[in-house]
Write an enzyme that holds these catalytic residues in place. Structure first.
Site, PDB file in Angstrom:
ATOM      1  N   ARG A  15       0.844  -1.212   0.000  1.00 30.35           N
ATOM      2  CA  ARG A  15       0.000   0.000   0.000  1.00 30.35           C
ATOM      3  C   ARG A  15       0.879   1.262   0.000  1.00 30.35           C
ATOM      4  NH1 ARG A  15      -0.519   4.658   2.754  1.00 30.35           N
ATOM      5  NH2 ARG A  15      -0.081   3.560   4.702  1.00 30.35           N
ATOM      6  N   CYS A 240       4.940   9.381  -0.045  1.00 29.81           N
ATOM      7  CA  CYS A 240       3.545   9.793   0.075  1.00 29.81           C
ATOM      8  C   CYS A 240       3.187  10.762  -1.044  1.00 29.81           C
ATOM      9  CB  CYS A 240       3.316  10.462   1.434  1.00 29.81           C
ATOM     10  SG  CYS A 240       1.633  11.047   1.633  1.00 29.81           S
TER      11      CYS A 240
HETATM   12  C1  LIG Z   1     -10.513  11.050   1.392  1.00 32.98           C
HETATM   13  C2  LIG Z   1     -11.051  11.368   0.023  1.00 32.98           C
HETATM   14  C3  LIG Z   1     -11.789  10.191  -0.569  1.00 32.98           C
HETATM   15  C4  LIG Z   1     -11.979  12.560   0.119  1.00 32.98           C
HETATM   16  O1  LIG Z   1     -12.184  13.092  -1.173  1.00 32.98           O
HETATM   17  P1  LIG Z   1     -13.199  14.248  -1.473  1.00 32.98           P
HETATM   18  O2  LIG Z   1     -12.995  14.655  -2.901  1.00 32.98           O
HETATM   19  O3  LIG Z   1     -13.119  15.309  -0.424  1.00 32.98           O
HETATM   20  O4  LIG Z   1     -14.551  13.433  -1.236  1.00 32.98           O
HETATM   21  P2  LIG Z   1     -15.988  13.543  -1.728  1.00 32.98           P
HETATM   22  O5  LIG Z   1     -16.811  12.821  -0.718  1.00 32.98           O
HETATM   23  O6  LIG Z   1     -16.349  14.981  -2.069  1.00 32.98           O
HETATM   24  O7  LIG Z   1     -16.001  12.684  -3.098  1.00 32.98           O
HETATM   25  C5  LIG Z   1     -15.388  13.122  -4.290  1.00 32.98           C
HETATM   26  C6  LIG Z   1     -15.328  11.957  -5.268  1.00 32.98           C
HETATM   27  O8  LIG Z   1     -14.515  10.911  -4.717  1.00 32.98           O
HETATM   28  C7  LIG Z   1     -15.309   9.708  -4.616  1.00 32.98           C
HETATM   29  N1  LIG Z   1     -14.920   9.027  -3.384  1.00 32.98           N
HETATM   30  C8  LIG Z   1     -15.040   9.471  -2.119  1.00 32.98           C
HETATM   31  N2  LIG Z   1     -14.568   8.553  -1.276  1.00 32.98           N
HETATM   32  C9  LIG Z   1     -14.159   7.504  -2.011  1.00 32.98           C
HETATM   33  C10 LIG Z   1     -13.573   6.265  -1.672  1.00 32.98           C
HETATM   34  N3  LIG Z   1     -13.308   5.909  -0.408  1.00 32.98           N
HETATM   35  N4  LIG Z   1     -13.245   5.428  -2.676  1.00 32.98           N
HETATM   36  C11 LIG Z   1     -13.479   5.743  -3.963  1.00 32.98           C
HETATM   37  N5  LIG Z   1     -14.030   6.930  -4.339  1.00 32.98           N
HETATM   38  C12 LIG Z   1     -14.363   7.794  -3.363  1.00 32.98           C
HETATM   39  C13 LIG Z   1     -16.740  10.173  -4.582  1.00 32.98           C
HETATM   40  O9  LIG Z   1     -17.614   9.155  -4.994  1.00 32.98           O
HETATM   41  C14 LIG Z   1     -16.691  11.326  -5.550  1.00 32.98           C
HETATM   42  O10 LIG Z   1     -16.633  10.800  -6.884  1.00 32.98           O
HETATM   43  P3  LIG Z   1     -17.254  11.619  -8.128  1.00 32.98           P
HETATM   44  O11 LIG Z   1     -18.685  11.843  -7.752  1.00 32.98           O
HETATM   45  O12 LIG Z   1     -16.460  12.906  -8.216  1.00 32.98           O
HETATM   46  O13 LIG Z   1     -17.023  10.696  -9.293  1.00 32.98           O
HETATM   47  C15 LIG Z   1      -9.893  11.762  -0.922  1.00 32.98           C
HETATM   48  O14 LIG Z   1      -9.295  12.922  -0.410  1.00 32.98           O
HETATM   49  C16 LIG Z   1      -8.861  10.702  -1.085  1.00 32.98           C
HETATM   50  O15 LIG Z   1      -9.122   9.624  -1.611  1.00 32.98           O
HETATM   51  N6  LIG Z   1      -7.622  11.015  -0.679  1.00 32.98           N
HETATM   52  C17 LIG Z   1      -6.508  10.082  -0.822  1.00 32.98           C
HETATM   53  C18 LIG Z   1      -5.703  10.102   0.417  1.00 32.98           C
HETATM   54  C19 LIG Z   1      -4.618   9.056   0.364  1.00 32.98           C
HETATM   55  O16 LIG Z   1      -4.833   7.929  -0.058  1.00 32.98           O
HETATM   56  N7  LIG Z   1      -3.411   9.442   0.815  1.00 32.98           N
HETATM   57  C20 LIG Z   1      -2.321   8.525   0.923  1.00 32.98           C
HETATM   58  C21 LIG Z   1      -2.544   7.584   2.067  1.00 32.98           C
HETATM   59  S1  LIG Z   1      -2.217   8.317   3.655  1.00 32.98           S
HETATM   60  C22 LIG Z   1      -0.552   8.068   3.871  1.00 32.98           C
HETATM   61  O17 LIG Z   1       0.116   7.601   2.986  1.00 32.98           O
HETATM   62  C23 LIG Z   1       0.069   8.363   5.213  1.00 32.98           C
HETATM   63  C24 LIG Z   1       0.277   7.124   6.062  1.00 32.98           C
HETATM   64  C25 LIG Z   1      -1.058   6.466   6.424  1.00 32.98           C
HETATM   65  O18 LIG Z   1       1.015   6.150   5.362  1.00 32.98           O
HETATM   66  C26 LIG Z   1       1.011   7.481   7.361  1.00 32.98           C
HETATM   67  C27 LIG Z   1       2.229   8.379   7.150  1.00 32.98           C
HETATM   68  O19 LIG Z   1       3.251   7.942   6.612  1.00 32.98           O
HETATM   69  O20 LIG Z   1       2.112   9.540   7.506  1.00 32.98           O
END
Ligand SMILES: CC(C)(COP(=O)([O-])OP(=O)([O-])OC[C@H]1O[C@@H](n2cnc3c(N)ncnc32)[C@H](O)[C@@H]1OP(=O)([O-])[O-])[C@@H](O)C(=O)NCCC(=O)NCCSC(=O)C[C@@](C)(O)CC(=O)[O-]
Length: 300
Positions: A15, A240
């Site tokens: 992931r 990230c």
């Molecule tokens: C959080 C959201 C979804 C909010 O995204 P958003 O745009 O604010 O959400 P929304 O509710 O307004 O939805 C917008 C669109 O996204 C879709 N949507 C909404 N939710 C989902 C979902 N779950 N799966 C699939 N699709 C989704 C939803 O259906 C819609 O689709 P549209 O109508 O435009 O076609 C977005 O900001 C996002 O996906 N962000 C990605 C964040 C991410 O993956 N970051 C990397 C992981 S974190 C990390 O790496 C750190 C960690 C954990 O490792 C620890 C560290 O090292 O610090």
């Protein structure tokens, strides 16, 4: 404090390690990676991320990964689920554990999940509730615990506040992410002391990136404080998408070598793990960032 007798590794390579790869990686390669990690003895593998494919295209095949897994007995295959939509899809894929992810930095929270810290915590409440109904455990992440790419220094009290909130909400474990790898051992120790004042040490995990080459030193420091769960990524894969310049997680091979050298059990076969690191880096055309992996491969 004496070192723990054993440490549980949470392998985040499939992931965190792959999410930032610009070229599509086939589902078959992801599945083979996950399976090889299971063979090497990893018992907790973060396999996928049910986030928006517009935000993180590399994780778009989350459902195929989750349903295609050759599930090995005793191995937990988990996935990130930032909201209910993600959780429902993960449940349909047969997930048995999920993770929500918050940050100790407002700016990072906005860039990463498009909402404030408070909004994210409110968004997680129904995720925790639904997961409880489905008998699925939830892990929590806090990003930027030792620095933020947008705000710089982050107060340990802020990390403690967000960690406590996730714990009280029902996360069985909170993983402390040094997202951009700027931490140093003293800072890591101080941050952990602050967090552990508000919640039990045995509910905390260390998730350190190695951007500045400090991850192993930081892990040594927090092991001395009582940490017994470590997140890592085979071959040090990763970065990230919302932290420019951040390099991969600390390499699993290097962590295992350190732990075994300290007499700490992991249940992991280092040679098999190192072979997996060699295989995945060759397959996706990336350098192997595990010093131990490279050394073992050179020995033949
Ligand atoms: C959080 C959201 C979804 C909010 O995204 P958003 O745009 O604010 O959400 P929304 O509710 O307004 O939805 C917008 C669109 O996204 C879709 N949507 C909404 N939710 C989902 C979902 N779950 N799966 C699939 N699709 C989704 C939803 O259906 C819609 O689709 P549209 O109508 O435009 O076609 C977005 O900001 C996002 O996906 N962000 C990605 C964040 C991410 O993956 N970051 C990397 C992981 S974190 C990390 O790496 C750190 C960690 C954990 O490792 C620890 C560290 O090292 O610090």
């Amino acid at each position: 404090m004496p070192f723990p007798q054993s440490v549980r590794l949470v392998e985040v390579g499939p992931r965190d390690g792959l999410q930032n790869e610009p070229e599509p990686i086939s589902t078959a390669t992801k599945l083979e990676l996950i399976d090889r990690l299971g063979v090497a003895g990893l018992r907790h593998i973060e396999a996928a991320s049910f986030v928006s494919p517009k935000w993180v295209p590399q994780m778009a095949d989350h459902r195929e990964v989750m349903t295609g897994l050759a599930r090995r007995p005793g191995v937990v295959y988990s996935a990130l689920t930032p909201n209910l939509k993600g959780l429902e899809a993960a449940l349909e894929g047969g997930v048995e554990e999920v993770a929500v992810f918050a940050a100790a930095s407002e700016s990072f929270s906005q860039k990463n999940i498009n909402c404030s810290i408070a909004e994210s915590l409110a968004r997680f409440e129904p995720v925790l509730e639904r997961a409880r109904q489905a008998d699925v455990r939830v892990r929590g992440y806090v990003s930027c615990v030792l620095g933020c790419p947008y705000e710089g220094e982050i107060a340990p009290s802020k990390v403690a506040e967000v960690s406590k909130a996730l714990h009280e909400m029902g996360c069985y474990e909170v993983s402390l992410g040094d997202t951009i790898g700027t931490g140093t051992p003293l800072k890591a120790r101080r941050m952990l002391e602050s967090v552990a004042r508000d919640m039990p040490m045995d509910r905390l995990a260390a998730h350190f990136h190695d951007t500045y080459g400090q991850a192993l030193a930081n892990l040594y420091a927090v092991l001395e404080e009582g940490i017994a769960v470590i997140d890592s990524s085979v071959a040090g894969l990763g970065g990230c998408p919302y932290a420019r310049g951040a390099s991969g997680n600390v390499a699993s091979e290097d962590v295992v070598y350190l732990l075994h050298g300290l007499g700490i059990e992991t249940g992991i076969d280092l040679e098999t793990l190192a072979d997996t690191g060699t295989w995945i880096t060759r397959t996706i055309g990336r350098p192997n960032r595990s010093k131990v992996g490279v050394a073992l491969a050179a020995r033949g």
